[in-house]
Design a protein around this motif. Structure first.
Motif, mmCIF file in Angstrom:
data_model
loop_
_atom_site.group_PDB
_atom_site.id
_atom_site.type_symbol
_atom_site.label_atom_id
_atom_site.label_comp_id
_atom_site.label_asym_id
_atom_site.label_seq_id
_atom_site.Cartn_x
_atom_site.Cartn_y
_atom_site.Cartn_z
ATOM 1 N N PHE A 216 0.832 -1.204 0.000
ATOM 2 C CA PHE A 216 0.000 0.000 0.000
ATOM 3 C C PHE A 216 0.867 1.255 0.000
ATOM 4 C CE2 PHE A 216 -1.908 3.463 2.433
ATOM 5 C CZ PHE A 216 -3.006 3.741 1.631
ATOM 6 N N LEU A 217 1.888 1.276 0.878
ATOM 7 C CA LEU A 217 2.765 2.440 0.938
ATOM 8 C C LEU A 217 3.508 2.649 -0.378
ATOM 9 C CD1 LEU A 217 4.277 2.048 4.526
ATOM 10 C CD2 LEU A 217 2.607 3.753 3.759
ATOM 11 N N ALA A 218 3.931 1.554 -0.995
ATOM 12 C CA ALA A 218 4.633 1.656 -2.276
ATOM 13 C C ALA A 218 3.725 2.252 -3.342
ATOM 14 C CB ALA A 218 5.137 0.280 -2.713
ATOM 15 N N GLY A 219 2.487 1.798 -3.391
ATOM 16 C CA GLY A 219 1.548 2.362 -4.344
ATOM 17 C C GLY A 219 1.280 3.833 -4.087
ATOM 18 N N PHE A 220 1.198 4.206 -2.816
ATOM 19 C CA PHE A 220 0.919 5.595 -2.454
ATOM 20 C C PHE A 220 2.032 6.525 -2.923
ATOM 21 C CE2 PHE A 220 1.174 9.163 0.528
ATOM 22 C CZ PHE A 220 -0.119 9.669 0.436
ATOM 23 N N VAL A 221 3.283 6.178 -2.626
ATOM 24 C CA VAL A 221 4.389 7.068 -3.004
ATOM 25 C C VAL A 221 4.694 6.982 -4.497
ATOM 26 C CG1 VAL A 221 5.411 6.990 -0.712
ATOM 27 C CG2 VAL A 221 6.172 5.356 -2.445
ATOM 28 N N ALA A 222 4.228 5.933 -5.161
ATOM 29 C CA ALA A 222 4.478 5.792 -6.593
ATOM 30 C C ALA A 222 3.505 6.587 -7.432
ATOM 31 C CB ALA A 222 4.389 4.315 -6.989
ATOM 32 N N SER A 223 2.505 7.141 -6.800
ATOM 33 C CA SER A 223 1.352 7.664 -7.525
ATOM 34 C C SER A 223 1.568 8.909 -8.385
ATOM 35 C CB SER A 223 0.225 7.959 -6.526
ATOM 36 O OG SER A 223 0.650 8.929 -5.585
ATOM 37 N N PRO A 224 2.507 9.824 -8.079
ATOM 38 C CA PRO A 224 2.551 11.061 -8.860
ATOM 39 C C PRO A 224 2.633 10.869 -10.366
ATOM 40 C CG PRO A 224 3.887 11.324 -6.910
ATOM 41 C CD PRO A 224 3.437 9.891 -6.930
ATOM 42 N N ALA A 225 3.475 9.958 -10.825
ATOM 43 C CA ALA A 225 3.631 9.772 -12.273
ATOM 44 C C ALA A 225 2.355 9.306 -12.934
ATOM 45 C CB ALA A 225 4.743 8.768 -12.558
ATOM 46 N N LEU A 226 1.528 8.566 -12.205
ATOM 47 C CA LEU A 226 0.352 7.965 -12.809
ATOM 48 C C LEU A 226 -0.756 8.977 -13.059
ATOM 49 C CD1 LEU A 226 0.289 4.690 -10.696
ATOM 50 C CD2 LEU A 226 1.678 5.291 -12.681
ATOM 51 N N ALA A 227 -0.712 10.113 -12.378
ATOM 52 C CA ALA A 227 -1.709 11.158 -12.603
ATOM 53 C C ALA A 227 -1.071 12.417 -13.169
ATOM 54 C CB ALA A 227 -2.436 11.481 -11.294
ATOM 55 N N THR A 228 0.086 12.799 -12.643
ATOM 56 C CA THR A 228 0.718 14.049 -13.034
ATOM 57 C C THR A 228 1.468 13.915 -14.355
ATOM 58 O OG1 THR A 228 0.998 14.440 -10.665
ATOM 59 C CG2 THR A 228 2.114 15.941 -12.129
#
Length: 564
Positions: A216-228
């Motif tokens: 879960f933490l990995a997905g959370f911190v990985a998220s910027p590229a997937l939206a930004t």
């Protein structure tokens, strides 16, 4: 290359560590000539600052483009005439920092085409290195069940929590990337570095509890590229060419989860499930090392903010501000927090156009993730593929997606780019034509996959069905992203953040019940037949969404407070 290195993460660290002596910006070099609009009415400036002489090919104030020079009022009278300066805010007296003309090389829209392509390739690499992390884990599910003595649903949960994490993260990180003092590059690199570090304890997990939390933490911190990532494309590509940038970005977003089972299968079959995580650490670590050296800042608000800081230091005039600073200074801390953190939720929930398209995209995205459960049933159990061969079945998705991208770019060039370049005003609803076409193709692919998945039918048939589905979904994705880009250009990162939350919420839930749905509904001869048919029928009903928005979109946008 100098500007790329200067504006990269490590370039900025070297710049500040050297006392701003290395990787200097134009305003910090001896040959810089201060544009006249920053000199007017400020006789208190130090003489050596005002009288800096140009050398070489540097541009003097008399070389400014005509459209900028004509706006500068010649005056030596230090009075309250700042309010007559078109670059000053009438109410505050601020001089607003802008580009040094229409050809300013610091403006991302003026970057050379190869620099834009290089930037797009890096955003694509970043997106791939994150998205692959969702599905690279799935080939090791059976081994995880044995190691931790857990059920299949529990073993699938780390996949779902990873997806939930990268759906929630953009609601915080994407608005922060629009903050002038933060920008996009710092968020990309810092969060990616944390993501890489998290893979170490994940690969060493001793129980399912730690695996769930770390995923879960990995997905959370990985998220910027997937939206930004889409917003970064909007930073450098013009309105007419933005569909090209978004299409390239989307290809990487499809290749990530599609290649994950192949890469993970190779490691899970030969070494063990933990090496699927080590492989992810290597991929994302390589991306982090490369991007920290070569990924420049693209946010206009951040670039101009940094320029304003340098100009204030150069002139001693504290009234020189960027537009983003002025906006932030007029707001309280509470208002800034509400504006940045609440905005993605508000746009998603209050804009009908955004809400319904997000719902449709979420369903298509969830369908793709149900195939992480359907493919093992069809290719491992029905056609008796091993893990690597089952991973190769996903290649059909990538091939069909690339073909669809080629057709899309050809036709978008004809009906969108050329007309805009010719000066013809084109409403963003024109993109929904592709969405309507894609929405019709999608259920065709689902039904073909559903009713050709039996042992007596060659395995290429369900692969073709999955490819047709992804080709249609790709067209819907492009129609939606470009429609958002044309309708909500100023708040693109926030819009994509809301879209990411919708997609992740559906994609996280569907794999948890997909396998029981397929096996309980049957029939035995077609193990995924009825389950896929239900999803296909829902997709048929959703065809009405792009059709309705194609007709009523202009009226809905006219009522919006966020639309352009």
């Amino acid at each position: 290359m100098f500007r790329i290195l200067r504006d990269s993460f490590w370039g900025q660290i070297v710049y500040h560590a050297s006392g701003k002596k290395l990787f200097q910006n134009p305003e910090e070099r001896p040959d810089f000539v201060l544009p006249e609009k920053y000199i007017l009415n400020h006789s208190s400036l130090a003489g050596d600052t005002i009288n800096r002489k140009p050398s070489g090919n540097s541009r003097t104030s008399t070389d400014l483009p005509e459209d900028l020079s004509s706006d500068i009022e010649k005056t030596g009278n230090e009075s309250s005439e700042d309010t007559n300066n078109e670059n000053a805010d009438p109410s505050s007296g601020y001089i607003i920092v802008d580009w040094y003309g229409p050809d300013d090389p610091e403006n991302p829209h003026n970057w050379p085409i190869m620099k834009k392509v290089f930037l797009g390739a890096q955003i694509g690499f970043l997106t791939f290195s994150i998205y692959v992390g969702s599905s690279i884990y799935t080939p090791g599910i059976l081994e995880i069940m044995e190691d931790f003595k857990i059920s299949q649903v529990m073993a699938i949960l780390p996949l779902s929590l990873f997806v939930v994490g990268y759906g929630i993260g953009p609601m915080i990180f994407s608005p922060l990337s629009e903050h002038p003092k933060v920008g996009r590059t710092y968020i990309y690199i810092v969060t990616l570095f944390i993501f890489v570090i998290l893979q170490i304890p994940t690969a060493l997990s001793k129980n399912i509890g730690s695996l769930l939390a770390l995923r879960f933490l990995a997905g959370f911190v990985a998220s910027p590229a997937l939206a930004t990532g889409g917003a970064s494309m909007g930073d450098v590509f013009s309105y007419s060419t933005l569909p090209i940038g978004l299409a390239a970005w989307s290809i990487s977003a499809v290749c990530g989860p599609a290649l994950g089972p192949l890469i993970g299968g190779a490691f899970a079959q030969t070494i063990g499930w933990r090496w699927t995580i080590w492989a992810l650490a290597c991929i994302s670590g390589g991306a982090c090392a490369f991007l920290s050296l070569f990924l420049p800042e693209t946010s206009t608000a951040t670039i101009l903010y940094r320029r304003a800081v340098r100009l204030r230091k150069l002139t001693g005039n504290q009234n020189i501000r960027s537009e983003g600073e002025v906006s932030l200074n007029s707001m309280t801390v509470k208002e800034v927090a509400v504006e940045t953190l609440w905005r993605p939720f508000e746009i998603t929930l209050t804009e009908p156009v955004v809400f319904f398209l997000n719902s449709y995209i979420a369903l298509l995205y969830a369908c793709m993730y149900t195939w992480f459960e359907a493919f093992p049933i069809v290719f491992n159990e029905v056609h008796h593929f091993n893990l690597v061969e089952s991973g190769l079945a996903y290649i059909g998705i990538i091939v069909c997606c690339i073909i669809a991208c080629g057709f899309y770019l050809y036709f978008v060039r004809i009906i969108w780019v050329k007309k805009l370049e010719a000066g013809i005003n084109m409403p963003p609803e024109i993109h929904l034509v592709f969405g309507i076409a894609g929405s019709i193709i999608v259920p065709v692919g689902i039904f073909l996959f559903a009713w050709t998945s039996k042992e007596s039918v060659h395995w290429i048939a369900p692969i073709i069905g999955s490819g047709i589905f992804v080709a249609g979904a790709f067209l819907v994705f492009q129609a939606t992203f470009n429609y958002f880009g044309g309708s909500f250009f100023r708040y693109l990162a926030s819009v994509f953040a809301g879209n990411g939350l919708f997609r992740a919420s559906f994609a996280a839930a569907f794999p948890l019940f997909a396998t029981p749905m397929y096996k309980n509904l049957g029939p035995t001869e077609f193990p995924v037949g009825y389950g896929c048919t239900i999803i296909g029928c829902i997709c048929v009903a959703m065809i009405s969404i792009p059709i309705t928005l194609r007709i009523f979109g202009p009226k809905l946008r006219a009522r919006s407070r966020y639309a352009n």
